[in-house]
Design a protein around this motif. Structure first.
Motif, PDB file in Angstrom:
ATOM      1  N   VAL A   1       0.997  -1.259   0.399  1.00 10.46           N
ATOM      2  CA  VAL A   1      -0.498  -0.164   0.170  1.00 10.46           C
ATOM      3  C   VAL A   1       0.758   1.425  -0.319  1.00 10.46           C
ATOM      4  N   ASP A   2       0.587   1.938  -1.024  1.00 12.12           N
ATOM      5  CA  ASP A   2       1.185   3.461  -0.848  1.00 12.12           C
ATOM      6  C   ASP A   2       0.107   4.184  -0.969  1.00 12.12           C
ATOM      7  N   ASP A   3       0.466   5.088   0.692  1.00  9.74           N
ATOM      8  CA  ASP A   3      -0.782   6.335   0.735  1.00  9.74           C
ATOM      9  C   ASP A   3      -0.497   8.158   0.394  1.00  9.74           C
ATOM     10  N   GLY A   4       1.445   8.009   0.430  1.00  5.43           N
ATOM     11  CA  GLY A   4       1.697   9.068  -0.477  1.00  5.43           C
ATOM     12  C   GLY A   4       3.230   9.304   0.201  1.00  5.43           C
ATOM     13  N   GLN A   5       2.810   8.699   1.957  1.00 12.68           N
ATOM     14  CA  GLN A   5       3.892   8.741   2.829  1.00 12.68           C
ATOM     15  C   GLN A   5       4.377   7.450   2.584  1.00 12.68           C
TER      16      GLN A   5
ATOM     17  N   LYS B   1      -6.840  -9.555   3.889  1.00 11.78           N
ATOM     18  CA  LYS B   1      -6.897 -10.148   2.525  1.00 11.78           C
ATOM     19  C   LYS B   1      -7.832  -8.952   1.823  1.00 11.78           C
ATOM     20  N   GLN B   2      -8.791  -8.696   3.314  1.00 17.69           N
ATOM     21  CA  GLN B   2      -9.609  -7.053   2.791  1.00 17.69           C
ATOM     22  C   GLN B   2      -8.881  -6.098   3.486  1.00 17.69           C
ATOM     23  N   PRO B   3      -8.325  -5.342   3.618  1.00 14.14           N
ATOM     24  CA  PRO B   3      -7.859  -4.077   3.437  1.00 14.14           C
ATOM     25  C   PRO B   3      -8.839  -2.894   3.110  1.00 14.14           C
ATOM     26  N   GLU B   4      -8.736  -1.831   4.642  1.00 19.33           N
ATOM     27  CA  GLU B   4      -9.373  -0.802   3.909  1.00 19.33           C
ATOM     28  C   GLU B   4      -8.680   0.576   3.915  1.00 19.33           C
ATOM     29  N   LEU B   5      -8.692   1.198   2.231  1.00 24.37           N
ATOM     30  CA  LEU B   5      -7.768   1.767   2.058  1.00 24.37           C
ATOM     31  C   LEU B   5      -8.456   3.491   2.180  1.00 24.37           C
ATOM     32  N   GLU B   6      -7.398   3.912   1.551  1.00 24.21           N
ATOM     33  CA  GLU B   6      -7.903   5.804   1.569  1.00 24.21           C
ATOM     34  C   GLU B   6      -7.899   6.131  -0.466  1.00 24.21           C
ATOM     35  N   VAL B   7      -9.127   6.939  -0.286  1.00 21.64           N
ATOM     36  CA  VAL B   7      -8.808   7.510  -2.021  1.00 21.64           C
ATOM     37  C   VAL B   7      -7.617   8.117  -1.953  1.00 21.64           C
ATOM     38  N   GLY B   8      -7.399   7.916  -2.883  1.00 19.05           N
ATOM     39  CA  GLY B   8      -5.576   8.670  -3.123  1.00 19.05           C
ATOM     40  C   GLY B   8      -5.181   7.737  -3.253  1.00 19.05           C
ATOM     41  N   SER B   9      -5.298   6.977  -1.935  1.00 17.75           N
ATOM     42  CA  SER B   9      -3.413   6.212  -2.567  1.00 17.75           C
ATOM     43  C   SER B   9      -3.607   4.883  -3.235  1.00 17.75           C
ATOM     44  N   GLN B  10      -2.266   4.279  -3.173  1.00 16.91           N
ATOM     45  CA  GLN B  10      -1.973   3.387  -4.452  1.00 16.91           C
ATOM     46  C   GLN B  10      -2.297   2.014  -4.009  1.00 16.91           C
ATOM     47  N   LEU B  11      -2.187   0.921  -4.795  1.00 13.26           N
ATOM     48  CA  LEU B  11      -1.574  -0.212  -4.237  1.00 13.26           C
ATOM     49  C   LEU B  11      -0.529  -1.109  -5.264  1.00 13.26           C
ATOM     50  N   ARG B  12       0.889  -1.052  -5.119  1.00 10.11           N
ATOM     51  CA  ARG B  12       2.573  -1.490  -5.382  1.00 10.11           C
ATOM     52  C   ARG B  12       2.124  -3.190  -5.854  1.00 10.11           C
TER      53      ARG B  12
ATOM     54  N   VAL C   1      12.573 -17.530 -13.583  1.00 16.81           N
ATOM     55  CA  VAL C   1      11.530 -16.471 -12.937  1.00 16.81           C
ATOM     56  C   VAL C   1      11.908 -14.590 -13.776  1.00 16.81           C
ATOM     57  N   SER C   2      11.243 -14.314 -13.580  1.00 17.30           N
ATOM     58  CA  SER C   2      10.835 -13.066 -13.707  1.00 17.30           C
ATOM     59  C   SER C   2      10.453 -12.050 -13.146  1.00 17.30           C
ATOM     60  N   THR C   3      10.810 -10.497 -12.667  1.00 10.35           N
ATOM     61  CA  THR C   3       9.492  -9.984 -12.163  1.00 10.35           C
ATOM     62  C   THR C   3       8.823  -8.746 -12.589  1.00 10.35           C
ATOM     63  N   PHE C   4       7.540  -8.705 -12.757  1.00 15.81           N
ATOM     64  CA  PHE C   4       7.282  -7.690 -13.756  1.00 15.81           C
ATOM     65  C   PHE C   4       6.954  -6.688 -11.979  1.00 15.81           C
ATOM     66  N   ALA C   5       5.908  -5.325 -12.387  1.00 13.35           N
ATOM     67  CA  ALA C   5       5.539  -4.951 -11.165  1.00 13.35           C
ATOM     68  C   ALA C   5       4.774  -3.497 -11.887  1.00 13.35           C
ATOM     69  N   GLY C   6       3.117  -3.502 -11.049  1.00 10.77           N
ATOM     70  CA  GLY C   6       2.442  -2.720 -11.293  1.00 10.77           C
ATOM     71  C   GLY C   6       1.841  -1.428 -10.207  1.00 10.77           C
ATOM     72  N   GLN C   7       0.569  -0.613 -10.826  1.00  8.71           N
ATOM     73  CA  GLN C   7       0.062  -0.192  -9.433  1.00  8.71           C
ATOM     74  C   GLN C   7      -1.051   0.041 -10.124  1.00  8.71           C
ATOM     75  N   ILE C   8      -2.089  -0.233  -8.692  1.00  6.61           N
ATOM     76  CA  ILE C   8      -3.945  -0.107  -8.836  1.00  6.61           C
ATOM     77  C   ILE C   8      -4.241   1.648  -8.204  1.00  6.61           C
ATOM     78  N   PRO C   9      -4.523   2.529  -8.539  1.00  6.55           N
ATOM     79  CA  PRO C   9      -4.902   3.868  -8.310  1.00  6.55           C
ATOM     80  C   PRO C   9      -6.299   4.129  -7.823  1.00  6.55           C
ATOM     81  N   CYS C  10      -6.096   4.537  -6.444  1.00  2.00           N
ATOM     82  CA  CYS C  10      -7.900   4.294  -5.627  1.00  2.00           C
ATOM     83  C   CYS C  10      -8.245   5.134  -5.801  1.00  2.00           C
ATOM     84  N   ARG C  11      -9.143   5.520  -7.092  1.00  2.00           N
ATOM     85  CA  ARG C  11      -9.736   6.856  -7.090  1.00  2.00           C
ATOM     86  C   ARG C  11     -11.104   6.770  -6.633  1.00  2.00           C
ATOM     87  N   MET C  12     -11.454   5.846  -6.427  1.00  3.08           N
ATOM     88  CA  MET C  12     -12.981   5.834  -5.517  1.00  3.08           C
ATOM     89  C   MET C  12     -13.042   4.934  -4.844  1.00  3.08           C
TER      90      MET C  12
END
Length: 868
Positions: free
Chosen positions: A752-756, A764-775, A824-835
């Motif tokens: 979880v990246d909340d900007g700070q 399994k079911q975290p609670e995130l704030e709008v504006g944060s993102q999942l890496r 084995v290779s590593t791939f990375a991406g992000q999911i923005p939490c917009r709503m």
């Protein structure tokens, strides 16, 4: 007595009238009112007798009349103006030339089983053909480098008449090709060009005709020649005639023969557009030719051919498509398997959904889908319906990602617009309004047209329609041998001042032409109202084998024969372009009530709308995009029902409620000056909204931008260096297919990246704030594949109550390098939490290659599996 020798007699035109023949043989005249007036001026009565066919007119008119016209300065001036306009049209740069300054233009070939260009060339049955004709006209207007291919039917589609019980009867008229606006394509030595196609135990020969549709050449194949057997001569006899075996013969001639015909006349297309699945065999012939000329395997040739193929699906149900038994395919294609370099099972798999079902029929839309790189439905809703129908070809892909897009149909405005309104638009929208029809700002000026002038022109169209209907009814009565007293009511049928509603289309059961008869008493009450009269005009054909459709017509005709209503409800026999043109230019409301979602598009309502006629329709086909509260009415609210009887009851009541509470009161509501200003306001709103959106200039431009030019570029890229890129792509696909089973998503880390700060996700079911993102990071076992061979993606979106991702989005993951294990290779991406709300995601892998039309095309997809 069978003829032994034939010869052709041509009209003898005086030298000053030679251009009449040039104009008559280019169907550009059919959408230009001043050209039509030119032919009417020769002999108006004969023009009607000749079925509005100028070629036949010139061969029938007396030589004395031609000599008179050759000395008539007024006529000669009108002819010179028409000739100048045609020459300018053919030679002035058009939209395509201005937008696409290409060194070498693409060559687009448009294949269709029918073309409805004008009633004088009767090789169409209905909406599919009318759309094809309008497509050619707008391609010509826009300067799109397109040719077209079809069949020249000796008898065309059936002509309809009703017996005394109102039951549809069919008969066929012979088309006299030498009095049609077509001509044989000849070699430099004047020999007719023909092609041969191999059939079981024989070859079938087709000669090639052509007609000009403005700038576009339409090539038409004809098997009715002495060289063929009596049976084979009938292959191009009737449109959609005969049983399953005749259909496959026609589609072989259209697809394989049509492609051969283009090569024979010196046209090698870079893009082939299949208008419905009838012509899909062309894709196989394209592959065969590439194999033969380029020393390619089937897979290599298929990559090249597919790159330049486009498919438009029109049917809204899978069962409505052509399909053939394996036995019939063996009979007509067993000789063809080896030419393609495939075995029987591989060949039949091209037209099957279930590749392992040896009993499944061969489906033409499946063949077209598998052999094209661009596919579309014909309205936004139909695109969605088509994705649902054919998602079985991409079983692991979310339905919204199934690669079938939407390009909504349109109509050729000048073909369907009344001449008076065309002149009005020139005065208020500008002389080149038709060249700028796509521009919404042009249509804002419709508000500048005085209400009185707009209404007066509409009323003139309605008066012309009423006169047309009365003459048509008298001919129908005369043919049936009815009593002379019936002519009297025909003379009084319809009232030019009454609210007039039109319904004209194919009488298939889902279109529900008899929906108003659900409540006979209620409709009779409306029809017999003398204070606010209402009247209906019906027209349309049922397929010859559609008994249910014929019964709907019979019910309508029986009801309309009642003495208390027969002046207020009429059925016009033998629906064709001429009847359609008169109706859309003269009615007050256009009625359409198909069962949603069975109407792919429907274009008759668009033709009415360009003439300022509001629509009343269920939310199906184009009307989902065409409806606004200011410009028409909707029947229901887009519901879909399992109980069809209940649906009919509900929606028939909805029609009556609209008529009684909204439409009739509005039509007869006049302002203080006794003028229907509120109704005219709705008419103008109809034009303003529909005209720029639902025309074939917009449609063909959209095909050009989204399909034609990208397909041409793809074809050009893959065909370079003796097809080397196509061969390399086929080799790469084979490698990926062989290695696909070795792929695995082995582990996934989520932070979880909340900007700070960034922290590891351990619930399994975290609670995130709008504006944060999942890496998200994933370790992927590649096997023998390279990181560049695949696209690792995060599929994410809101989650419904059953745990399914709704309206998913895709975020690409970037390659980060290898871990300690080589494969084995590593791939990375992000999911923005917009709503806010519950969200979910899953990882997946697709093949990736720069030359793929889309990543789903190879049919391979690997989803992250749940951990046990």
């Amino acid at each position: 007595m069978q003829t032994l020798r034939t010869f052709t007699v041509l009209p003898t035109l005086p030298k000053s009238l030679k251009d009449l023949d040039v104009i008559a043989r280019n169907l550009f005249w059919s959408w230009n009112a001043e050209f039509v007036e030119l032919f009417k001026r020769i002999d108006n009565s004969l023009w009607e007798q000749c079925g509005h066919n100028p070629v036949k007119l010139l061969s029938t008119v007396s030589q004395a009349r031609l000599e008179d016209l050759a000395e008539n300065e007024g006529f000669l001036y009108q002819l010179s103006q028409a000739t100048e306009k045609l020459n300018d049209y053919l030679n002035v740069p058009r939209w395509f030339d201005k937008v696409y300054s290409l060194e070498s233009k693409p060559t687009i070939a448009y294949f269709s089983a029918e073309f409805g260009i004008h009633e004088s060339l009767p090789i169409y049955s209905g909406g599919l053909g009318i759309l094809a004709g309008d497509h050619l006209k707008s391609a010509s207007d826009l300067g799109v480098p397109l040719v077209a291919v079809g069949l020249l039917y000796q008898k065309g589609y059936f002509r309809q008449y009703l017996n005394t019980d109102g039951w549809q009867q069919e008969h066929y008229n012979d088309n006299d090709f030498y009095n049609l606006p077509v001509e044989l394509v000849r070699t430099k030595t004047e020999r007719p060009i023909s092609i041969s196609v191999q059939f079981p135990g024989r070859s079938v020969t087709a000669q090639v005709w052509k007609t000009q549709v403005g700038r576009v050449t339409l090539y038409l194949l004809d098997t009715n020649i002495p060289k063929n057997s009596p049976h084979d001569r009938t292959i191009t006899q009737t449109l959609y005639g005969g049983a399953e075996e005749m259909r496959i013969c026609q589609e072989i001639i259209l697809g394989i023969g049509g492609f051969k015909a283009l090569l024979a006349v010196g046209v090698e297309p870079t893009v082939c557009h299949m208008n419905e699945g009838h012509a899909a065999f062309l894709a196989l012939e394209r592959v065969r030719r590439l194999r033969h000329s380029g020393e390619m395997t089937f897979a290599e040739a298929m990559e090249a051919a597919k790159a330049g193929n486009v498919f438009t699906v029109h049917t809204p149900v899978a069962a409505g498509s052509d399909e053939f038994t394996p036995e019939l395919m063996d009979k007509y294609f067993s000789h063809y398997y080896g030419k393609l370099g495939v075995n029987r099972k591989e060949f039949l798999a091209l037209g099957r959904v279930d590749l392992d079902n040896d009993n499944e029929t061969f489906k033409m839309p499946v063949l077209a889908i598998r052999t094209s790189s661009c596919r579309n439905g014909v309205s936004l809703l139909h695109g969605e319906v088509s994705r649902n129908i054919w998602s079985c070809l991409w079983p692991e892909l979310p339905k919204e990602e199934v690669p079938i897009k939407s390009i909504t149909n349109g109509i050729h405005a000048k073909t369907w617009l009344s001449p008076e309104l065309s002149s009005l638009y020139e005065r208020y929208l500008g002389a080149k309004w038709d060249d700028e029809a796509i521009d919404k700002s042009v249509w804002i000026n419709i508000d500048q047209v005085p209400d009185e002038e707009f209404w007066r022109i509409h009323q003139r169209g309605k008066e012309r329609l009423v006169s047309f209907v009365r003459e048509t009814l008298k001919r129908q009565i005369q043919r049936r041998g009815a009593y002379h007293t019936e002519f009297e009511w025909a003379e009084e049928a319809l009232d030019p001042e009454a609210l007039t509603i039109g319904f004209a289309r194919r009488f298939a059961t889902y279109k529900r032409g008899n929906l108003l008869l659900k409540d006979p008493g209620r409709i009779r009450k409306l029809l017999t109202d003398t204070e606010r009269p209402i009247q209906f005009i019906f027209a349309g054909k049922a397929h010859p084998r559609d008994s249910e459709g014929k019964e709907i017509i019979r019910q309508l005709v029986h009801f309309a024969s009642g003495r208390d209503v027969r002046r207020r409800i009429v059925f016009l026999e033998d629906y064709d372009i001429d009847i359609a043109r008169n109706m859309v230019q003269g009615v007050d409301v256009w009625l359409n009530n198909p069962r949603r979602p069975l109407e792919a598009s429907g274009t008759s309502g668009m033709k009415a709308a360009i003439n300022g006629v509001p629509n009343m329709s269920t939310l199906d086909g184009w009307w989902c995009e065409g409806y606004t509260p200011d410009s028409g009415w909707i029947i229901g609210a887009g519901e879909e029902y399992n109980d069809l009887q209940y649906q009919d009851d509900v929606e028939s009541r909805a029609i009556f409620n609209l008529l009684e509470n909204e439409i009739i009161p509005l039509f007869y509501s006049h302002s203080k000056d006794s003028f229907p200003r509120r109704w005219v306001k709705r008419m103008k709103a109809t034009v303003k909204w529909c005209a720029p959106r639902f025309n074939t200039s917009r449609m063909v431009a959209e095909y050009t931008r989204k399909f034609y030019n990208p397909s041409d570029i793809r074809w050009d890229r893959l065909s370079k260096d003796k097809m080397t890129p196509a061969k390399e792509l086929a080799t790469w696909k084979a490698k990926v297919k062989e290695s696909w089973s070795q792929l695995a998503i082995e582990d996934v880390d989520v932070q979880v990246d909340d900007g700070q700060q960034v922290c590891l996700l351990n619930t399994k079911q975290p609670e995130l704030e709008v504006g944060s993102q999942l890496r998200v990071a994933a370790r992927v076992r590649l096997g023998k594949l390279n990181p560049d061979d695949i696209s690792v993606q995060i599929y994410h979106g809101t989650v419904d109550s059953e745990g399914n991702i709704m309206d998913g989005e895709v975020s690409q993951m970037a390659y980060q390098g290898n871990g300690h294990v080589q494969e084995v290779s590593t791939f990375a991406g992000q999911i923005p939490c917009r709503m806010s709300g519950q969200h979910g995601f899953a990882l997946r892998i697709l093949p990736r290659h720069d030359d793929l039309a889309e990543p789903y095309e190879p049919g391979m997809i690997l989803w992250e599996s749940k951990k046990k």
